[in-house]
Design a protein around this motif. Structure first.
Motif, PDB file in Angstrom:
ATOM      1  N   LYS A   1       1.229  -1.188   0.029  1.00 58.28           N
ATOM      2  CA  LYS A   1       0.334  -0.072   0.098  1.00 58.28           C
ATOM      3  C   LYS A   1       1.025   1.341  -0.095  1.00 58.28           C
ATOM      4  O   LYS A   1       0.233   2.136  -0.591  1.00 58.28           O
ATOM      5  CB  LYS A   1      -0.593   0.047   1.415  1.00 58.28           C
ATOM      6  CG  LYS A   1      -1.635   1.480   1.331  1.00 58.28           C
ATOM      7  CD  LYS A   1      -2.994   0.554   1.775  1.00 58.28           C
ATOM      8  CE  LYS A   1      -4.103   1.331   2.132  1.00 58.28           C
ATOM      9  NZ  LYS A   1      -4.856   1.811   3.130  1.00 58.28           N
ATOM     10  N   LEU A   2       1.915   1.209   0.722  1.00 57.78           N
ATOM     11  CA  LEU A   2       2.556   2.389   1.026  1.00 57.78           C
ATOM     12  C   LEU A   2       3.595   3.113  -0.564  1.00 57.78           C
ATOM     13  O   LEU A   2       2.778   3.742  -1.251  1.00 57.78           O
ATOM     14  CB  LEU A   2       3.760   2.011   1.906  1.00 57.78           C
ATOM     15  CG  LEU A   2       5.079   3.117   2.056  1.00 57.78           C
ATOM     16  CD1 LEU A   2       4.431   4.687   2.577  1.00 57.78           C
ATOM     17  CD2 LEU A   2       6.257   2.895   2.604  1.00 57.78           C
ATOM     18  N   LEU A   3       4.006   1.491  -1.293  1.00 56.93           N
ATOM     19  CA  LEU A   3       4.873   1.357  -2.683  1.00 56.93           C
ATOM     20  C   LEU A   3       3.793   2.394  -3.629  1.00 56.93           C
ATOM     21  O   LEU A   3       3.931   3.234  -4.341  1.00 56.93           O
ATOM     22  CB  LEU A   3       5.023   0.406  -3.441  1.00 56.93           C
ATOM     23  CG  LEU A   3       6.042   0.243  -2.994  1.00 56.93           C
ATOM     24  CD1 LEU A   3       6.958  -0.105  -1.522  1.00 56.93           C
ATOM     25  CD2 LEU A   3       7.357  -0.811  -3.473  1.00 56.93           C
ATOM     26  N   ASN A   4       2.226   2.062  -3.708  1.00 58.26           N
ATOM     27  CA  ASN A   4       1.710   2.196  -4.799  1.00 58.26           C
ATOM     28  C   ASN A   4       1.002   3.776  -4.144  1.00 58.26           C
ATOM     29  O   ASN A   4       0.264   4.413  -5.135  1.00 58.26           O
ATOM     30  CB  ASN A   4       0.334   1.588  -4.577  1.00 58.26           C
ATOM     31  CG  ASN A   4      -0.002   0.206  -4.911  1.00 58.26           C
ATOM     32  OD1 ASN A   4       1.217   0.203  -5.757  1.00 58.26           O
ATOM     33  ND2 ASN A   4       0.010  -0.911  -4.818  1.00 58.26           N
ATOM     34  N   ALA A   5       1.444   4.195  -2.843  1.00 55.82           N
ATOM     35  CA  ALA A   5       0.873   5.182  -2.415  1.00 55.82           C
ATOM     36  C   ALA A   5       2.656   6.445  -2.827  1.00 55.82           C
ATOM     37  O   ALA A   5       1.187   7.719  -3.315  1.00 55.82           O
ATOM     38  CB  ALA A   5       0.172   5.465  -1.003  1.00 55.82           C
ATOM     39  N   LEU A   6       3.414   6.286  -2.955  1.00 59.84           N
ATOM     40  CA  LEU A   6       4.214   6.862  -2.994  1.00 59.84           C
ATOM     41  C   LEU A   6       4.019   8.196  -4.520  1.00 59.84           C
ATOM     42  O   LEU A   6       2.925   7.617  -5.807  1.00 59.84           O
ATOM     43  CB  LEU A   6       5.072   6.904  -3.142  1.00 59.84           C
ATOM     44  CG  LEU A   6       5.969   6.375  -2.049  1.00 59.84           C
ATOM     45  CD1 LEU A   6       7.264   4.595  -2.145  1.00 59.84           C
ATOM     46  CD2 LEU A   6       6.626   7.088  -1.169  1.00 59.84           C
ATOM     47  N   GLN A   7       3.859   9.393  -4.474  1.00 61.48           N
ATOM     48  CA  GLN A   7       3.906   9.904  -5.292  1.00 61.48           C
ATOM     49  C   GLN A   7       5.075  10.167  -6.697  1.00 61.48           C
ATOM     50  O   GLN A   7       4.933  11.007  -7.949  1.00 61.48           O
ATOM     51  CB  GLN A   7       2.932  10.998  -5.754  1.00 61.48           C
ATOM     52  CG  GLN A   7       1.685  10.684  -5.029  1.00 61.48           C
ATOM     53  CD  GLN A   7       1.138  12.383  -4.197  1.00 61.48           C
ATOM     54  OE1 GLN A   7       1.937  12.949  -3.667  1.00 61.48           O
ATOM     55  NE2 GLN A   7      -0.430  11.488  -3.642  1.00 61.48           N
ATOM     56  N   LEU A   8       5.914  10.379  -5.838  1.00 61.54           N
ATOM     57  CA  LEU A   8       7.363  10.646  -6.249  1.00 61.54           C
ATOM     58  C   LEU A   8       8.767   9.611  -7.019  1.00 61.54           C
ATOM     59  O   LEU A   8       9.001   9.868  -8.080  1.00 61.54           O
ATOM     60  CB  LEU A   8       8.182  11.435  -5.066  1.00 61.54           C
ATOM     61  CG  LEU A   8       9.478  12.761  -5.914  1.00 61.54           C
ATOM     62  CD1 LEU A   8       8.464  13.712  -7.418  1.00 61.54           C
ATOM     63  CD2 LEU A   8       9.391  13.748  -5.235  1.00 61.54           C
ATOM     64  N   SER A   9       8.849   8.657  -5.720  1.00 56.78           N
ATOM     65  CA  SER A   9       9.265   7.399  -6.647  1.00 56.78           C
ATOM     66  C   SER A   9       8.961   6.720  -7.268  1.00 56.78           C
ATOM     67  O   SER A   9       7.751   6.450  -6.935  1.00 56.78           O
ATOM     68  CB  SER A   9       9.285   6.923  -4.706  1.00 56.78           C
ATOM     69  OG  SER A   9      10.081   8.295  -4.045  1.00 56.78           O
TER      70      SER A   9
END
Ligand code: LCS
Length: 403
Positions: free
Chosen positions: A333-341
């Protein structure tokens, strides 16, 4: 008289070593000699060049002027007698093994290495009668205990992909003694961070794909060591057996990238440290694996062996229960929510990259070996790019707030 580059500072060497105006027209940027073959003035000239009696080029698998410029620059950067460039980091890894080992030899290999390296050493080498013992090379006692009468090589990454453990290179050399080659994959800590040959290693190799090229647009490798070892690795490995040569165009791009290596690497390391410090203070983060943190067991080696700089990569794991989610579910969920990386493998690009080792870089390692290595399903690896640290942290903050 030429400037004494050997005693010059790192940035000076990275810009000037191996490179000067091209003899044909004085071009300062190294020209791309995009040719498969080279013409001889006469049969006698061709015979002499094949023999090595006259210097020169005959065929680009055996050598090329643009690629040679890259090799000379890398030899100067790592402080080795010679270098050979390869078509990928894996081409470099397999050429070292094919060039320097034979049936009956024993290799000690770091128990935590990049997934494909793990497969080549632990699964492929035994098919050719080479004995392999995986060892945690950050434990010097374990390295010394693994030495056998037929041990010919110790091979490891430091820091290790993706667990970020650091090995004391000089300590390994002392532990195994003379006559056993110490081979270091320095991909995660290129100069100006770490110079393995100065610590006593015999061979240093890199996936150039990462920091050395630094722009995410090339796949390549390099190997640096004594002139004698490099001649064997080049002739048996890169140019004849694996044939994994670096192309002139890729060499041109890498030469361009190397000229800013020092500035880029310092920035990658500073950004990684800032993100590691931030993550360390987040309640739902269980552990942060970054040797540059004061809390890391490897912090002392960062000071003594890594020029105080650390690396641009960190790994971390979220807590076992994040609002009812396992660390793996919360991590996704964290990876999918990142906008820049970007969610992508590789590292050392200008843009920050984040990935899940168990399903990506180390998916080809069996679950049992992954468990042995310590790569859990919840582990996440982050390659800090060159962006502004505050923006990277702001991106993590907004993604963590969504968990
Ligand atoms: N050595 C290390 C430490 C690596 O991380 C890699 C690739 C290689 C060698 C092989 O280099 P290549 O053939 O890709 O140039 N590591 C990757 C990674 O961690 N993500 O994507 C590739």
């Amino acid at each position: 008289m030429a400037f004494d580059l050997e005693n010059a500072g790192f940035m000076t060497r990275a810009i000037h070593a191996g490179q000067g105006p091209d003899p044909a027209f004085g071009a300062l940027a190294t020209p791309i000699y995009q040719t498969s073959t080279f013409c001889f003035d006469s049969v006698e000239d061709g015979m002499a060049k094949f023999d090595g009696a006259t210097p020169g080029y005959v065929y680009s698998r055996g050598g090329n002027p643009t690629v040679r410029t890259l090799e000379l620059k890398m030899a100067a950067i790592e402080g080795g007698e010679d270098c050979v460039a390869a078509g990928s980091g894996m081409g470099a890894v397999s050429s070292v093994l094919l060039g320097l080992l034979q049936a009956g030899d024993h290799v000690i290999v770091g128990d935590c290495v990049y997934g494909c390296t793990n497969v080549v050493i632990r699964d492929v080498m035994p098919k050719f009668g080479i004995e392999v013992t995986p060892v945690d090379t950050s434990d010097l006692g374990a390295v010394a205990a693994a030495v056998k009468p037929n041990t010919k090589m110790v091979y490891f990454e430091t820091p290790m992909n993706p667990l970020m453990k650091v090995t004391d290179i000089a300590g390994v050399k002392r532990a195994v003694g003379e006559g056993i080659r110490v081979v270091v994959d320095n991909t995660f800590a290129p100069a100006p961070v770490q110079r393995p040959l100065a610590c006593g290693a015999d061979i240093v190799l890199h996936s150039v794909t990462k920091y050395l090229n630094g722009h995410g647009d090339v796949i390549a490798g390099v190997i640096i060591g004594s002139a004698e070892d490099i001649a064997v690795i080049k002739n048996i490995g890169v140019t004849k057996t694996s044939g994994s040569i670096c192309s002139p165009f890729d060499a041109f791009l890498i030469i361009r990238g190397l000229q800013t290596l020092g500035m880029r690497v310092e920035r990658h390391c500073a950004n990684a440290l800032a993100v590691a410090r931030y993550l360390e203070g987040v309640p739902c983060v269980k552990r942060v694996l970054y040797p540059g943190l004061e809390s890391s067991p490897y912090h002392e080696l960062v000071i003594t062996q890594m020029n105080g700089l650390g690396t641009g990569i960190l790994s971390f794991e979220l807590a076992d229960d994040v609002n009812g989610m396992s660390s793996f579910e919360a991590g996704k969920k964290l990876l999918n929510a990142l906008q820049l990386s970007h969610i992508a493998v590789s590292l050392g690009d200008p843009a920050s990259l984040i990935q899940h080792p168990a399903s990506m870089t180390h998916h080809n390692v069996s679950p049992e070996v992954r468990a042995e290595m310590g790569i859990t399903d919840g582990l996440i690896r982050f390659s800090a790019g060159l962006e502004d640290a505050e923006d990277l942290i702001a991106d993590f903050k907004q993604a963590i707030a969504q968990l």
